[in-house]
Design a protein around this motif. Structure first.
Motif, PDB file in Angstrom:
ATOM      1  N   LEU A 206      30.806 -21.981  31.880  1.00  0.00           N
ATOM      2  CA  LEU A 206      31.309 -20.684  31.444  1.00  0.00           C
ATOM      3  C   LEU A 206      32.821 -20.797  31.349  1.00  0.00           C
ATOM      4  N   GLY A 207      33.367 -20.531  30.143  1.00  0.00           N
ATOM      5  CA  GLY A 207      34.809 -20.656  29.948  1.00  0.00           C
ATOM      6  C   GLY A 207      35.418 -19.376  29.433  1.00  0.00           C
ATOM      7  N   VAL A 208      36.635 -19.125  29.856  1.00  0.00           N
ATOM      8  CA  VAL A 208      37.427 -18.007  29.347  1.00  0.00           C
ATOM      9  C   VAL A 208      38.694 -18.618  28.761  1.00  0.00           C
ATOM     10  N   SER A 209      38.951 -18.356  27.497  1.00  0.00           N
ATOM     11  CA  SER A 209      40.090 -18.964  26.821  1.00  0.00           C
ATOM     12  C   SER A 209      40.967 -17.900  26.184  1.00  0.00           C
ATOM     13  N   LEU A 210      42.194 -18.291  25.890  1.00  0.00           N
ATOM     14  CA  LEU A 210      43.105 -17.425  25.143  1.00  0.00           C
ATOM     15  C   LEU A 210      43.500 -18.153  23.877  1.00  0.00           C
ATOM     16  N   THR A 211      43.234 -17.523  22.753  1.00  0.00           N
ATOM     17  CA  THR A 211      43.602 -18.070  21.445  1.00  0.00           C
ATOM     18  C   THR A 211      44.714 -17.214  20.872  1.00  0.00           C
ATOM     19  N   GLY A 212      45.769 -17.848  20.371  1.00  0.00           N
ATOM     20  CA  GLY A 212      46.887 -17.085  19.822  1.00  0.00           C
ATOM     21  C   GLY A 212      47.858 -17.976  19.092  1.00  0.00           C
ATOM     22  N   GLN A 213      49.024 -17.411  18.796  1.00  0.00           N
ATOM     23  CA  GLN A 213      50.064 -18.112  18.049  1.00  0.00           C
ATOM     24  C   GLN A 213      51.371 -18.075  18.831  1.00  0.00           C
TER      25      GLN A 213
ATOM     26  N   ALA B 133      30.548 -11.057  21.229  1.00  0.00           N
ATOM     27  CA  ALA B 133      30.838 -10.745  22.617  1.00  0.00           C
ATOM     28  C   ALA B 133      32.158  -9.991  22.694  1.00  0.00           C
ATOM     29  N   PRO B 134      32.321  -9.162  23.690  1.00  0.00           N
ATOM     30  CA  PRO B 134      33.578  -8.423  23.811  1.00  0.00           C
ATOM     31  C   PRO B 134      34.755  -9.368  24.016  1.00  0.00           C
ATOM     32  N   THR B 135      35.892  -8.991  23.496  1.00  0.00           N
ATOM     33  CA  THR B 135      37.134  -9.749  23.647  1.00  0.00           C
ATOM     34  C   THR B 135      38.234  -8.798  24.101  1.00  0.00           C
ATOM     35  N   VAL B 136      39.326  -9.388  24.493  1.00  0.00           N
ATOM     36  CA  VAL B 136      40.500  -8.597  24.894  1.00  0.00           C
ATOM     37  C   VAL B 136      41.667  -9.041  24.019  1.00  0.00           C
ATOM     38  N   LYS B 137      42.286  -8.070  23.302  1.00  0.00           N
ATOM     39  CA  LYS B 137      43.410  -8.365  22.429  1.00  0.00           C
ATOM     40  C   LYS B 137      44.724  -8.209  23.211  1.00  0.00           C
ATOM     41  N   ILE B 138      45.587  -9.187  23.039  1.00  0.00           N
ATOM     42  CA  ILE B 138      46.918  -9.126  23.637  1.00  0.00           C
ATOM     43  C   ILE B 138      47.917  -9.378  22.508  1.00  0.00           C
ATOM     44  N   PRO B 139      48.485  -8.327  21.946  1.00  0.00           N
ATOM     45  CA  PRO B 139      49.380  -8.494  20.784  1.00  0.00           C
ATOM     46  C   PRO B 139      50.598  -9.364  21.078  1.00  0.00           C
ATOM     47  N   ARG B 140      51.142  -9.235  22.266  1.00  0.00           N
ATOM     48  CA  ARG B 140      52.391  -9.961  22.558  1.00  0.00           C
ATOM     49  C   ARG B 140      52.441 -10.277  24.060  1.00  0.00           C
TER      50      ARG B 140
ATOM     51  N   VAL C 244      53.957 -15.536  22.985  1.00  0.00           N
ATOM     52  CA  VAL C 244      52.627 -15.662  22.398  1.00  0.00           C
ATOM     53  C   VAL C 244      52.300 -14.352  21.682  1.00  0.00           C
ATOM     54  N   THR C 245      51.806 -14.481  20.458  1.00  0.00           N
ATOM     55  CA  THR C 245      51.470 -13.281  19.676  1.00  0.00           C
ATOM     56  C   THR C 245      50.038 -13.364  19.171  1.00  0.00           C
ATOM     57  N   ASP C 246      49.516 -12.176  18.863  1.00  0.00           N
ATOM     58  CA  ASP C 246      48.178 -12.067  18.274  1.00  0.00           C
ATOM     59  C   ASP C 246      47.142 -12.848  19.096  1.00  0.00           C
TER      60      ASP C 246
END
Length: 784
Positions: free
Chosen positions: A164-171, A129-136, A89-91
């Motif tokens: 209340l949901g927490v999701s991860l969006t990526g490629q 809102a604050p987010t958390v980036k996970i490059p890889r 998973v990236t970006d």
């Protein structure tokens, strides 16, 4: 404009922005379809609706604090994202999503069951809102995250429950466009001000454990109990299940529901106990641990209501469905109920309520309701998935049940089952706490103008992790903004809702999964066997309480609810109780006797009774029976009974008087009986060989002797007569010989005499005459 609004502090709430986007998409999509002729390529938004793809990444919510925020708070969420797919998973970005306000408890329940992302129901990520980036994020790898958002930025417009949901969006390498790869949902209860009508909430805090004490006791005066194992100590030690329940419960607004058998068991440990070790028992080593736990519990319950279940927490459903037709089974429920209050008062020095019955999982039917109240309890703790109200709101727990003589306290099913399952994982515990708080707030908001009373009856034996989650949830209610603590006695006395159901569910509605785990009929038959043998045994004891108490408690434990799902262990326990009782009853027995030979008209037959017990036995009767009273009689009859009393550790010889009439072998049977005529123990058989000389036989013998004497006398007389005749003949012959030796007139005398041949009439008589069978003459001697 948007930037200006942000600067001025008048930015629209996230919920309104989400609604605006939804309307825009709804009205803009047809227009776009009309402008574009021909097929449209799949857009990233469409890909985001792929439920399978939205489960590529597992999102775990480990903490959420505060669990029930108010204005001015900052909500912090921590967790972990784990790539469960095979592609890197990236970006990726971890976002926070706050949905619209929930309007019902059923809606909360529906959201709980969802897994993958749904574009039509899940809200958009919060703007700004604050987010958390996970490059890889490689396949199989995890990454932690933490999000902190002020309550003011969550868009909570009014009191209520929000998704209340927490999701991860990526490629991923095969789909290089942004889409939701994982989401986890929970709930955020928001009640900034105290409700006008708070819900009265009663939470039961169960102190129940499985059975550990056997029926065996040591031989000392204190009757030191012998435990099956020492596993109870593991639950009592610091960090153990029972230790945690006491440590957590002392600061919580709960009603303690205790099994008196647990208190009695720990109290026995504290006063010294022994533990089975193969064929022997050894001293227990956790006396101090038990003392510490009891001391902590006594302090923890101060100021709280205590409800005592019947001793050993009997399985009411098993008793109603399988045991009530076995004679005597209901009597154990009555004795267990009577023992409950006394045990709690003795150990904890508090008065406990004993008029509540608690069937497994609160499931009731007519048979269970009848059995539950047969021992004096007039209140039954049921559950709402059994007694269904079919109302659009949650009714007050208390209501009359059936004919009105019984009060049902109907616990809330969703709240009561909130902490079942594995609560060791932080994510499971966090989600359970948030759902519990959300459901409790939803109850208050269903009928805000009416105050209701609800009851939470969790699982009987919560694990340590489950108890910790339960405590966290109750701490989340400590602000008392929508609930107010109550106790079970007050909940049972609350005014019933007139629309609440008062019908006892039919037997057909009783859950099959519960029925499959009930104690079998054979279990109650085994209990009856043990009880009958105990009744026969106790009547001969001079100190029956030394046996009746431990065995009565053991039989109560055989009916315990804790045996559900433990059929083999339950059977082993029942067999061990019966085997030990039989070993005691065999301590009073008849000593085997070898066959006897009885000579004489009368004799004494001894039978020995042995008592291996440590106490005296009395009220016994020993009966000796002759199988042939015409040959051998006892006390003028075919049997004789004599009372028996034997000191502890001694033997006694019981002597029976027997009279012989006819020779021969006579089978004999010795049997112990209690004074009411009940056989005790096994009979003992032996044989008596009678060799009696009766008057008739004496006459025959005397007659025979007389005949022999007379015969001897006659033989002697005959011999005397024969001897006399022989002497006379010899004298005559000598005289003739002398006369013949003189010459006759013809000179032929000698030759004629010599010429005589034997066998002529002139031959002499033989020396011994033939032996006569006649009796010898008197005074004659018989030669032998």
């Amino acid at each position: 404009m948007a930037e200006a609004a942000d600067i001025q502090g008048t930015s629209p709430s996230p919920a309104r922005r989400w609604l605006r986007r939804t309307i825009t998409v709804a009205f803009g999509a047809p227009l776009l379809a009309g402008l574009l002729h021909g097929p449209v390529a799949a857009a990233p938004a469409t890909a985001a609706e792929d439920a399978g793809g939205s489960r590529t990444v597992d999102v775990s919510l480990d903490t959420l604090a505060p669990s029930a925020p108010v204005e001015g708070d900052t909500v912090t969420i921590t967790g972990t994202v784990t790539n469960r797919g095979k592609k890197t998973v990236t970006d990726a970005t971890v976002n926070l999503r706050v949905g619209p306000r929930m309007t019902s408890r059923s809606e909360i329940d529906q959201v709980t069951g969802r897994t993958g992302f749904r574009n039509d129901s899940d809200p958009a990520p919060l703007d700004d809102a604050p987010t958390v980036k996970i490059p890889r994020l490689g396949a199989g790898l995890s990454s932690d995250f933490s999000l902190s958002v002020p309550v003011s930025e969550l868009g909570l417009d009014e009191e209520g429950v929000y998704q209340l949901g927490v999701s991860l969006t990526g490629q991923t390498s095969d789909r290089q466009y942004d889409r939701v790869l994982g989401i986890e949902r929970t709930f955020l209860p928001y009640q900034p001000e105290a409700a006008e009508k708070k819900t009265q909430l009663t939470y039961l805090w169960p102190l129940i454990a499985s059975a550990h004490v056997s029926a065996q006791t040591a031989t000392d005066d204190q009757q030191t109990p012998v435990f099956q194992d020492d596993d109870l100590a593991d639950e009592l030690r610091p960090g153990g299940r029972l230790d945690q329940l006491v440590s957590l419960g002392k600061d919580l607004p709960v009603t303690w529901v205790v099994d008196p058998d647990l208190l009695a068991s720990v109290d026995a440990m504290a006063n010294g106990y022994r533990v089975k070790d193969g064929d022997r028992d050894v001293p227990g080593r956790n006396q101090a641990l038990a003392e510490r736990w009891l001391d902590s519990l006594e302090k923890a319950i101060q100021g709280h209501k205590v409800v005592a279940l019947p001793f050993a927490d009997p399985d009411l459903a098993s008793l109603a469905h399988r045991g009530k037709d076995v004679p005597g089974s209901l009597g154990h429920l009555q004795s267990a109920t009577s023992l409950a209050g006394m045990t709690v008062e003795t150990v904890l020095h508090v008065q406990a309520s004993t008029d509540f019955a608690w069937p497994v999982d609160g499931a009731v039917d007519p048979a269970i309701a009848a059995v539950a109240t047969s021992a004096g309890a007039d209140k039954v703790i049921a559950r709402s998935d059994s007694v269904r109200d079919d109302l659009p709101y949650t009714a007050t727990a208390a209501r009359p049940l059936g004919n009105g003589s019984t009060t049902a306290v109907v616990s809330d099913a969703l709240l009561s089952t909130a902490f079942e399952g594995d609560m060791v994982r932080a994510e499971n515990s966090t989600l359970a706490v948030q759902e519990f708080l959300a459901q409790s707030l939803a109850v208050t908001l269903e009928q805000p103008e009416d105050q209701r009373s609800i009851v939470v009856a969790p699982q009987r034996m919560p694990t340590t992790a489950q108890a910790q989650a339960m405590a966290t949830a109750l701490e989340g209610l400590s602000g008392r903004r929508w609930t107010q603590p109550s106790d079970l006695l007050a909940a049972a006395a609350a005014k019933p809702d007139p629309d609440a159901s008062t019908t006892v569910p039919s037997s057909s509605r009783y859950p099959k999964k519960l029925r499959d785990h009930e104690l079998p009929v054979q279990a109650f038959r085994d209990m009856k066997t043990t009880r009958d043998e105990l009744d026969d045994f106790k009547v001969i004891l001079t100190q029956p309480e030394r046996v009746v108490t431990p065995f009565g408690n053991a039989i109560d434990r055989e009916m315990s609810t804790s045996w559900r799902g433990e059929a083999r262990a339950a059977a082993i326990y029942r067999n061990s109780v019966l085997d030990y009782l039989q070993s005691l009853t065999k301590g009073v027995q008849l000593v085997d006797k070898s066959d006897l030979t009885l000579s004489g008209r009368s004799a004494t037959i001894p039978v020995t009774v042995q008592n291996k017990l440590l106490q005296d036995v009395d009220h016994l009767v020993l009966r000796l029976t002759s199988a042939n009273k015409n040959r051998l009689e006892l006390d003028g009859d075919g049997y004789q009974e004599l009372p028996v009393k034997v000191g502890g550790g001694h033997s006694q010889s019981v002597k029976f008087t027997a009279s012989a009439n006819v020779n021969g072998q006579v089978p004999m049977t010795a049997q112990l009986y209690t004074q009411d005529g009940t056989p005790y123990g096994q009979p003992m058989n032996f044989t008596v060989k009678v060799s009696e000389i009766t008057p008739t036989v004496m006459l025959v013998i005397a007659g025979g002797v007389l005949l022999l004497v007379l015969a001897g006398v006659r033989m002697y007389s005959q011999r005397k007569r024969v001897a006399a005749r022989n002497a006379e003949a010899e004298a005559a012959e000598s005289a003739e010989d002398e006369a013949a030796s003189e010459p006759g007139p013809d000179g032929s005398g000698e030759e004629e005499a010599r010429g005589d041949e034997p066998g002529q009439p002139s031959d002499p008589t033989p020396d011994t005459g033939p032996e006569s069978g006649d009796p010898s003459g008197p005074g004659e001697k018989v030669d032998r």
